[in-house]
Design a protein around this motif. Structure first.
Motif, PDB file in Angstrom:
ATOM      1  N   SER A  36       0.837  -1.213   0.000  1.00  0.00           N
ATOM      2  CA  SER A  36       0.000   0.000   0.000  1.00  0.00           C
ATOM      3  C   SER A  36       0.863   1.251   0.000  1.00  0.00           C
ATOM      4  CB  SER A  36      -0.917   0.008   1.228  1.00  0.00           C
ATOM      5  OG  SER A  36      -1.829  -1.040   1.196  1.00  0.00           O
ATOM      6  N   VAL A  37       1.845   1.262   0.872  1.00  0.00           N
ATOM      7  CA  VAL A  37       2.744   2.417   0.963  1.00  0.00           C
ATOM      8  C   VAL A  37       3.464   2.624  -0.359  1.00  0.00           C
ATOM      9  CG1 VAL A  37       4.797   3.352   2.091  1.00  0.00           C
ATOM     10  CG2 VAL A  37       3.044   2.215   3.458  1.00  0.00           C
ATOM     11  N   ASN A  38       4.004   1.557  -0.924  1.00  0.00           N
ATOM     12  CA  ASN A  38       4.733   1.678  -2.188  1.00  0.00           C
ATOM     13  C   ASN A  38       3.818   2.132  -3.317  1.00  0.00           C
ATOM     14  OD1 ASN A  38       7.356   0.999  -1.368  1.00  0.00           O
ATOM     15  ND2 ASN A  38       6.890  -1.192  -1.431  1.00  0.00           N
ATOM     16  N   PHE A  39       2.578   1.624  -3.323  1.00  0.00           N
ATOM     17  CA  PHE A  39       1.658   2.004  -4.389  1.00  0.00           C
ATOM     18  C   PHE A  39       1.321   3.491  -4.310  1.00  0.00           C
ATOM     19  CE2 PHE A  39      -2.362   2.453  -6.608  1.00  0.00           C
ATOM     20  CZ  PHE A  39      -2.124   1.742  -7.769  1.00  0.00           C
ATOM     21  N   ILE A  40       1.038   3.980  -3.100  1.00  0.00           N
ATOM     22  CA  ILE A  40       0.751   5.414  -2.937  1.00  0.00           C
ATOM     23  C   ILE A  40       1.970   6.238  -3.342  1.00  0.00           C
ATOM     24  CG2 ILE A  40       0.236   7.241  -1.264  1.00  0.00           C
ATOM     25  CD1 ILE A  40      -1.332   5.151   0.362  1.00  0.00           C
ATOM     26  N   HIS A  41       3.137   5.795  -2.901  1.00  0.00           N
ATOM     27  CA  HIS A  41       4.377   6.529  -3.203  1.00  0.00           C
ATOM     28  C   HIS A  41       4.610   6.644  -4.706  1.00  0.00           C
ATOM     29  CE1 HIS A  41       8.436   8.009  -2.854  1.00  0.00           C
ATOM     30  NE2 HIS A  41       8.924   6.950  -3.457  1.00  0.00           N
ATOM     31  N   GLU A  42       4.319   5.580  -5.444  1.00  0.00           N
ATOM     32  CA  GLU A  42       4.575   5.571  -6.889  1.00  0.00           C
ATOM     33  C   GLU A  42       3.414   6.132  -7.702  1.00  0.00           C
ATOM     34  OE1 GLU A  42       5.445   1.501  -7.640  1.00  0.00           O
ATOM     35  OE2 GLU A  42       7.312   1.515  -6.462  1.00  0.00           O
ATOM     36  N   SER A  43       2.285   6.356  -7.045  1.00  0.00           N
ATOM     37  CA  SER A  43       1.118   6.867  -7.749  1.00  0.00           C
ATOM     38  C   SER A  43       1.333   8.300  -8.206  1.00  0.00           C
ATOM     39  CB  SER A  43      -0.108   6.800  -6.831  1.00  0.00           C
ATOM     40  OG  SER A  43      -1.206   7.471  -7.424  1.00  0.00           O
ATOM     41  N   LYS A  44       0.767   8.625  -9.364  1.00  0.00           N
ATOM     42  CA  LYS A  44       0.843   9.990  -9.890  1.00  0.00           C
ATOM     43  C   LYS A  44      -0.370  10.830  -9.456  1.00  0.00           C
ATOM     44  CE  LYS A  44       3.606   8.962 -14.003  1.00  0.00           C
ATOM     45  NZ  LYS A  44       4.022   7.617 -13.575  1.00  0.00           N
ATOM     46  N   GLY A  45      -1.274  10.213  -8.726  1.00  0.00           N
ATOM     47  CA  GLY A  45      -2.473  10.918  -8.291  1.00  0.00           C
ATOM     48  C   GLY A  45      -2.446  11.274  -6.819  1.00  0.00           C
ATOM     49  N   ARG A  46      -3.623  11.550  -6.306  1.00  0.00           N
ATOM     50  CA  ARG A  46      -3.783  11.926  -4.901  1.00  0.00           C
ATOM     51  C   ARG A  46      -4.321  10.737  -4.113  1.00  0.00           C
ATOM     52  NH1 ARG A  46      -8.233  16.048  -6.505  1.00  0.00           N
ATOM     53  NH2 ARG A  46      -8.830  14.040  -7.384  1.00  0.00           N
ATOM     54  N   VAL A  47      -4.405  10.923  -2.813  1.00  0.00           N
ATOM     55  CA  VAL A  47      -5.024   9.914  -1.955  1.00  0.00           C
ATOM     56  C   VAL A  47      -6.400  10.433  -1.544  1.00  0.00           C
ATOM     57  CG1 VAL A  47      -4.881   8.609   0.192  1.00  0.00           C
ATOM     58  CG2 VAL A  47      -2.800   9.114  -1.096  1.00  0.00           C
ATOM     59  N   ILE A  48      -7.433   9.672  -1.881  1.00  0.00           N
ATOM     60  CA  ILE A  48      -8.797  10.003  -1.468  1.00  0.00           C
ATOM     61  C   ILE A  48      -9.133   9.112  -0.271  1.00  0.00           C
ATOM     62  CG2 ILE A  48     -11.197  10.235  -2.182  1.00  0.00           C
ATOM     63  CD1 ILE A  48      -9.219  11.884  -3.868  1.00  0.00           C
ATOM     64  N   VAL A  49      -9.492   9.705   0.843  1.00  0.00           N
ATOM     65  CA  VAL A  49      -9.800   8.930   2.051  1.00  0.00           C
ATOM     66  C   VAL A  49     -11.287   9.080   2.344  1.00  0.00           C
ATOM     67  CG1 VAL A  49      -9.135   8.406   4.417  1.00  0.00           C
ATOM     68  CG2 VAL A  49      -7.486   9.508   2.894  1.00  0.00           C
ATOM     69  N   THR A  50     -11.954   7.941   2.515  1.00  0.00           N
ATOM     70  CA  THR A  50     -13.398   7.970   2.692  1.00  0.00           C
ATOM     71  C   THR A  50     -13.838   7.055   3.828  1.00  0.00           C
ATOM     72  OG1 THR A  50     -15.527   7.763   1.528  1.00  0.00           O
ATOM     73  CG2 THR A  50     -13.858   6.103   1.036  1.00  0.00           C
ATOM     74  N   GLY A  51     -15.008   7.334   4.362  1.00  0.00           N
ATOM     75  CA  GLY A  51     -15.588   6.533   5.435  1.00  0.00           C
ATOM     76  C   GLY A  51     -16.946   7.109   5.784  1.00  0.00           C
TER      77      GLY A  51
END
Length: 321
Positions: A36-51
């Motif tokens: 998860s950490v690596n995927f977010i780090h390599e992502s070119k987008g943002r992090v959307i957090v929902t709940g």
């Protein structure tokens, strides 16, 4: 008194229950967390957090932590998402979905919609076998054995566990991004925290007077200079160099020990080799120097040239204390 004891005991039990729940999270860290950490780090987008519910409140805090540590993030309420807010999610964004049960109706509607968009989902859930846990691309286990609530109902230990996992994600990303204190200052320019990271000594002295006397200045004129410049001190300068300092305290001690001060000069009562600080040093360095040496003023130099005085009140005024 009995009621007071019960209150303290309940508080202690709550803290112990939550601390034990947090400590147990270590046992759930696995490849999904690392990936998860690596995927977010390599992502070119943002992090959307929902709940939804209390998990939504935790989501907003995780968003704030991610943003302040260099990972762009946006909060999206799960209920609002299925009523028009899905447009928040862009092509390269990563979605973190938080739910204790992983089976709430809104989550069951939301997850397939996100997957249809082609976005990856990171689940933070207390039930890895739930709908969310089994349909996410990465599942982070936030299971707690029991809530701190005596009825095992109110989200307490579970929401704390969610929050800690979010913090762990943010800190791991911070390390991967080589996020420094200078970067932190960019995102925290306001308040005392930001000022500790960017405010310099030169910013503190720009409006201050610059009291100074010569070694041969008579004490009467030293008193006038200190009173006039209103900083409780004066530098003693010879050949453009700082050779001493005289403070209000030095004057009081002089008056106590001398009945006749008419012939006394600055060099007779000054403290030699005073502590100094450079004009481009951080303001927090000035505070630390004052605290370590039990002083309330410090002389400021630009290389070897005297340029002013920082007083403890200057730091107090800026909230750096």
């Amino acid at each position: 008194m009995k009621n007071k004891n019960i209150i303290l005991e309940n508080a202690k039990q709550t803290i112990l229950a939550e601390s034990n729940a947090i400590a147990n999270l270590i046992n759930f860290l696995d490849d999904d967390f690392k990936n998860s950490v690596n995927f977010i780090h390599e992502s070119k987008g943002r992090v959307i957090v929902t709940g939804i519910g209390k998990s939504a409140n935790i989501a907003t805090k995780i968003v704030a932590t991610l943003n302040s540590t260099g990972t762009p993030a946006i909060f999206m309420h799960a209920a609002d998402a299925i009523h028009g807010d899905l447009g928040i999610i862009q092509k390269n964004d990563v979605v973190i979905c938080i739910s204790k049960s992983g089976n709430t109706p809104e989550i069951k509607v939301l997850v397939p919609l996100i997957k249809n968009y082609g976005n990856k989902i990171i689940a933070i859930t207390g039930n890895i076998k739930s709908y969310l846990g089994t349909n996410a691309d990465f599942t982070l286990n936030s299971y707690v054995e029991k809530e701190a609530c005596p009825n095992n109902l109110a989200p307490t230990s579970s929401t704390t566990a969610q929050l800690v996992i979010g913090d762990a994600l943010a800190v791991c990303l911070l390390e991967l991004n080589n996020f420094s204190s200078n970067d932190f200052a960019k995102y925290h320019p306001g308040g005392a925290l930001g000022k500790k990271l960017y405010l310099r000594v030169r910013d503190l002295i720009e409006n201050n007077e610059k009291p100074q006397v010569a070694p041969t200045t008579l004490i009467k004129d030293v008193i006038i200079e200190i009173s006039k410049k209103r900083l409780g001190t004066t530098a003693v300068i010879e050949n453009n160099l700082i050779v001493g300092i005289i403070t209000d305290g030095d004057l009081r001690r002089m008056l106590k020990d001398n009945s006749d001060i008419s012939k006394l000069m600055a060099k007779d009562i000054m403290s030699k080799n005073p502590k100094t600080i450079q004009v481009d040093d951080m303001a927090i360095t000035a505070l630390n120097t004052m605290e370590n040496n039990n002083i309330t003023q410090i002389l400021v130099e630009n290389t070897n040239k005297y340029v002013g005085v920082v007083h403890l009140h200057d730091l107090l005024k800026e909230g750096i204390f």
